[in-house]
Enzyme design. Structure first.
Site, PDB file in Angstrom:
ATOM      1  CB  ALA A   1      -2.247   7.094  -3.622  1.00 36.15           C
TER       2      ALA A   1
ATOM      3  N   GLY B   1       0.833  -1.200   0.000  1.00 42.41           N
ATOM      4  CA  GLY B   1       0.000   0.000   0.000  1.00 42.41           C
ATOM      5  C   GLY B   1       0.863   1.243   0.000  1.00 42.41           C
ATOM      6  CG  ASN B   2      -0.403   4.570  -1.325  1.00 44.35           C
ATOM      7  OD1 ASN B   2      -1.181   5.272  -0.694  1.00 44.35           O
ATOM      8  ND2 ASN B   2      -0.738   3.957  -2.457  1.00 44.35           N
ATOM      9  CE1 TYR B   3       4.165   5.098   5.326  1.00 49.78           C
ATOM     10  CE2 TYR B   3       5.381   5.873   3.401  1.00 49.78           C
ATOM     11  CZ  TYR B   3       5.330   5.131   4.562  1.00 49.78           C
ATOM     12  OH  TYR B   3       6.421   4.411   4.972  1.00 49.78           O
ATOM     13  CB  SER B   4      -3.015   7.809  -0.003  1.00 47.05           C
ATOM     14  OG  SER B   4      -4.146   8.623  -0.239  1.00 47.05           O
TER      15      SER B   4
END
Length: 396
Positions: A274, A207-210
């Site tokens: 994102a 995943g990511n930090y969005s």
């Protein structure tokens, strides 16, 4: 402009009460009619005579103004107004509003208000960031109120931080924009927001930090301006207005399916999510145990949602795509503009401190075939306004 609009201005017991005069002057200059409702504590900071001189109306503070049976009707005020602003709004008043403690004329007016309510907090930095204040503000947002975020700077306590009531001109601009702009009425706008989680096993993901803050701000801006909004949200904890059609998804596959389905009836799509670009080729059905230090996970590309929608875009449909870059920002954004068949790209750079993931502010450049527009760093709610202003221009 606010010609003919009726606005209730609530004033509470804060040193920032003197700035209410500037709000009144600006609202009246734009054509509004202003009725002040002030708390008893508010009168310790600014006099009703001053406020009455500016509004040309008696200031309301008490339920009973005389001993002859006449009284001030909070119900009538709730029906009369096109909007209510509480500026400055103290931590105490925020707590009372969030919990329905109707012990003064201002709170009863708020509880009776049929029109949109805007809240401009003003307090010391530690009071503002205290969990109880933040929880009360969160609750007020969930009720459908609009929070005008305070500014950071020098405070009356002598400390510096976030807690200053927002600039009076910006408060007036917020009301003006909300009441005047319904330029998306009749339009269906789809927005994607937040991250996607691509499973590795039952407990891990790519995943990511969005945080979803930018996408949710855009959804609220479109909704305020009259659009029929579909918000396809990845796994985030944020809330949105009840009138927004929210669809929660977890991974790219689900977001792709929902976005392609919704796009058929959309006038525009704003692809702010994102989305993870890759996912594991195989997802383990049990937790992967640590056995050696060189675990290899084979990845494959996920759907390119923006490009997919760009391929099926109709002549009257618009696409706004986002580009988050770490280097060669403009070059990459121009490439993405063509590849995705987008009408414009909202470019973000990770090299600008205090923007993009998890932050409350952003700084963008809009890239289109006509060139570029650069914007200052500002709260994401204001960035959303800039983006939608640009969208409205190309939809006309």
């Amino acid at each position: 402009m606010l010609k003919g609009k009726k606005i209730v201005l609530g004033i509470t017991g804060s040193i920032a009460a003197y700035k209410s005069c500037l709000i009144i002057r600006e609202l009246i200059r734009r054509g509004a009619e202003v009725q002040v409702v002030i708390t008893p504590a508010g009168k310790e900071f600014i006099t009703p005579i001053t406020l009455s001189a500016l509004t040309h109306k008696p200031v309301i503070s008490d339920f009973f103004s005389q001993r002859d049976g006449t009284w001030n009707s909070h119900v009538d005020l709730g029906l009369w107004a096109d909007a209510m602003i509480i500026a400055p709004c103290t931590a105490s008043t925020i707590g009372k509003m969030a919990n329905g403690i109707a012990d003064n004329m201002l709170i009863t007016t708020y509880l009776s208000m049929k029109a949109p309510v805007f809240i401009a907090p003003a307090m010391d930095l530690d009071m503002f960031k205290h969990p109880s204040t933040q929880e009360n503000l969160k609750k007020l947002k969930e009720f459908g109120n609009h929070i005008i975020e305070p500014a950071s700077g020098y405070l009356a306590s002598g400390l510096e931080g976030k807690g200053r009531m927002q600039d009076p001109l910006k408060i007036a601009d917020t009301i003006d924009r909300y009441l005047s702009k319904k330029d998306l009425a009749g339009k269906h706008i789809m927005i994607t927001a937040g991250p996607t989680y691509e499973k590795i096993d039952p407990v891990r993901f790519i995943g990511n930090y969005s945080s979803g803050k930018m996408g949710f701000a855009i959804a609220e801006e479109c909704y305020q301006r009259g659009a029929d909004v579909t918000l396809i949200a990845g796994p985030v904890s944020m809330k949105c207005s009840d009138g927004i059609n929210r669809i929660d998804v977890e991974d790219c596959e689900s977001m792709y399916n929902e976005a392609t389905k919704a796009f058929n009836t959309c006038d525009a799509a704003i692809l702010c999510a994102a989305v993870a670009d890759f996912k594991p080729e195989n997802v383990a059905d049990k937790k992967i145990k640590r056995e050696k230090d060189d675990l290899i996970i084979k990845l494959k590309p996920t759907h390119d949602i923006a490009a997919s929608l760009g391929n099926i875009k109709g002549n009257n449909q618009k696409i706004v795509a986002f580009a988050l870059e770490t280097n060669d920002e403009e070059l990459n954004a121009k490439h993405k503009l063509e590849k995705k068949n987008a009408d414009f790209i909202v470019l973000n750079s990770t090299r600008i401190p205090g923007t993009t993931f998890r932050s409350d502010e952003n700084q963008i450049t809009i890239i289109s075939k006509d060139g570029k527009k650069e914007y200052d760093k500002k709260p994401k709610s204001e960035v959303a306004t800039d983006i939608i202003d640009e969208l409205v221009c190309i939809m006309q």
